[in-house]
Scaffold this active site. Structure first.
Site, PDB file in Angstrom:
ATOM      1  N   HIS A   1       1.802   4.284  -3.162  1.00  0.00           N
ATOM      2  CA  HIS A   1       1.581   5.718  -2.940  1.00  0.00           C
ATOM      3  C   HIS A   1       2.875   6.525  -3.046  1.00  0.00           C
ATOM      4  O   HIS A   1       2.860   7.732  -2.851  1.00  0.00           O
ATOM      5  CB  HIS A   1       0.933   5.948  -1.571  1.00  0.00           C
ATOM      6  CG  HIS A   1      -0.525   5.646  -1.571  1.00  0.00           C
ATOM      7  ND1 HIS A   1      -1.009   4.361  -1.492  1.00  0.00           N
ATOM      8  CD2 HIS A   1      -1.602   6.463  -1.668  1.00  0.00           C
ATOM      9  CE1 HIS A   1      -2.328   4.400  -1.530  1.00  0.00           C
ATOM     10  NE2 HIS A   1      -2.717   5.663  -1.643  1.00  0.00           N
TER      11      HIS A   1
ATOM     12  N   TRP B   1      -7.480   3.866 -10.604  1.00  0.00           N
ATOM     13  CA  TRP B   1      -6.763   3.782  -9.323  1.00  0.00           C
ATOM     14  C   TRP B   1      -7.463   2.804  -8.380  1.00  0.00           C
ATOM     15  O   TRP B   1      -6.818   1.975  -7.756  1.00  0.00           O
ATOM     16  CB  TRP B   1      -6.660   5.169  -8.693  1.00  0.00           C
ATOM     17  CG  TRP B   1      -5.936   5.169  -7.384  1.00  0.00           C
ATOM     18  CD1 TRP B   1      -6.495   5.170  -6.133  1.00  0.00           C
ATOM     19  CD2 TRP B   1      -4.524   5.147  -7.174  1.00  0.00           C
ATOM     20  NE1 TRP B   1      -5.525   5.154  -5.173  1.00  0.00           N
ATOM     21  CE2 TRP B   1      -4.300   5.140  -5.788  1.00  0.00           C
ATOM     22  CE3 TRP B   1      -3.432   5.131  -8.034  1.00  0.00           C
ATOM     23  CZ2 TRP B   1      -3.027   5.120  -5.235  1.00  0.00           C
ATOM     24  CZ3 TRP B   1      -2.162   5.118  -7.476  1.00  0.00           C
ATOM     25  CH2 TRP B   1      -1.972   5.106  -6.099  1.00  0.00           C
ATOM     26  N   TRP B   2      -8.775   2.903  -8.291  1.00  0.00           N
ATOM     27  CA  TRP B   2      -9.518   1.998  -7.416  1.00  0.00           C
ATOM     28  C   TRP B   2      -9.298   0.545  -7.814  1.00  0.00           C
ATOM     29  O   TRP B   2      -9.110  -0.313  -6.967  1.00  0.00           O
ATOM     30  CB  TRP B   2     -11.005   2.309  -7.458  1.00  0.00           C
ATOM     31  CG  TRP B   2     -11.426   3.539  -6.721  1.00  0.00           C
ATOM     32  CD1 TRP B   2     -10.673   4.314  -5.882  1.00  0.00           C
ATOM     33  CD2 TRP B   2     -12.705   4.153  -6.767  1.00  0.00           C
ATOM     34  NE1 TRP B   2     -11.417   5.366  -5.403  1.00  0.00           N
ATOM     35  CE2 TRP B   2     -12.670   5.287  -5.934  1.00  0.00           C
ATOM     36  CE3 TRP B   2     -13.886   3.851  -7.445  1.00  0.00           C
ATOM     37  CZ2 TRP B   2     -13.782   6.105  -5.744  1.00  0.00           C
ATOM     38  CZ3 TRP B   2     -14.981   4.673  -7.263  1.00  0.00           C
ATOM     39  CH2 TRP B   2     -14.921   5.785  -6.413  1.00  0.00           C
TER      40      TRP B   2
ATOM     41  N   TYR C   1      -3.732  16.719   1.587  1.00  0.00           N
ATOM     42  CA  TYR C   1      -4.270  15.357   1.665  1.00  0.00           C
ATOM     43  C   TYR C   1      -3.211  14.450   2.274  1.00  0.00           C
ATOM     44  O   TYR C   1      -2.094  14.367   1.777  1.00  0.00           O
ATOM     45  CB  TYR C   1      -4.628  14.895   0.257  1.00  0.00           C
ATOM     46  CG  TYR C   1      -5.469  13.645   0.139  1.00  0.00           C
ATOM     47  CD1 TYR C   1      -5.778  12.835   1.216  1.00  0.00           C
ATOM     48  CD2 TYR C   1      -5.952  13.268  -1.094  1.00  0.00           C
ATOM     49  CE1 TYR C   1      -6.552  11.702   1.073  1.00  0.00           C
ATOM     50  CE2 TYR C   1      -6.735  12.138  -1.269  1.00  0.00           C
ATOM     51  CZ  TYR C   1      -7.028  11.355  -0.172  1.00  0.00           C
ATOM     52  OH  TYR C   1      -7.807  10.233  -0.319  1.00  0.00           O
TER      53      TYR C   1
ATOM     54  N   TYR D   1       0.845  -1.196   0.000  1.00  0.00           N
ATOM     55  CA  TYR D   1       0.000   0.000   0.000  1.00  0.00           C
ATOM     56  C   TYR D   1       0.882   1.248   0.000  1.00  0.00           C
ATOM     57  O   TYR D   1       0.677   2.166  -0.788  1.00  0.00           O
ATOM     58  CB  TYR D   1      -0.935   0.001   1.221  1.00  0.00           C
ATOM     59  CG  TYR D   1      -1.865   1.182   1.242  1.00  0.00           C
ATOM     60  CD1 TYR D   1      -3.117   1.111   0.636  1.00  0.00           C
ATOM     61  CD2 TYR D   1      -1.500   2.379   1.844  1.00  0.00           C
ATOM     62  CE1 TYR D   1      -3.977   2.208   0.633  1.00  0.00           C
ATOM     63  CE2 TYR D   1      -2.347   3.476   1.845  1.00  0.00           C
ATOM     64  CZ  TYR D   1      -3.583   3.380   1.241  1.00  0.00           C
ATOM     65  OH  TYR D   1      -4.418   4.473   1.237  1.00  0.00           O
TER      66      TYR D   1
END
Length: 104
Positions: free
Chosen positions: A22, A76-77, A41, A18
């Site tokens: 990113h 992306w999802w 963010y 994960y």
């Protein structure tokens, strides 16, 4: 500016992946976020529970919600779906949090 917070999670053993996905986030995804009024963010990982805490500041709720229908967000999802719980539309399972305190 609207402040939003939410929680998600990552599958056991997939925490490093994960983080890797990113760093860096796709340029196209970053550009989409910025063009939809997203600022400041951050996503944090609680290592013991694998819970992800997201914090974001947005200019407008409608523009924030519109991100979900962009092709890059859909892509992306799908890309992230194998490492975190996802809904049938591939969006991450998440829950919005209610702000109860803020110090400026």
């Amino acid at each position: 500016m609207l402040r939003k917070a939410f929680v998600m999670s990552v599958h056991a053993g997939r925490e490093k992946e994960y983080e890797k996905r990113h760093n860096p986030v796709w340029r196209e995804m970053l550009d989409t976020l910025k063009s939809h009024g997203v600022h400041n963010y951050s996503i944090f990982l609680h290592p013991r529970t694998r819970q992800l805490f997201g914090y974001v500041e947005v200019e407008d709720e409608a523009r924030w919600k519109a991100i979900a229908s962009t092709p890059v967000c859909q892509k992306w999802w799908k890309y992230m779906g194998d490492i975190m719980p996802s809904n049938p539309d591939n969006s991450p399972v998440s829950a919005d949090l209610q702000e109860v305190f803020h110090l400026e």
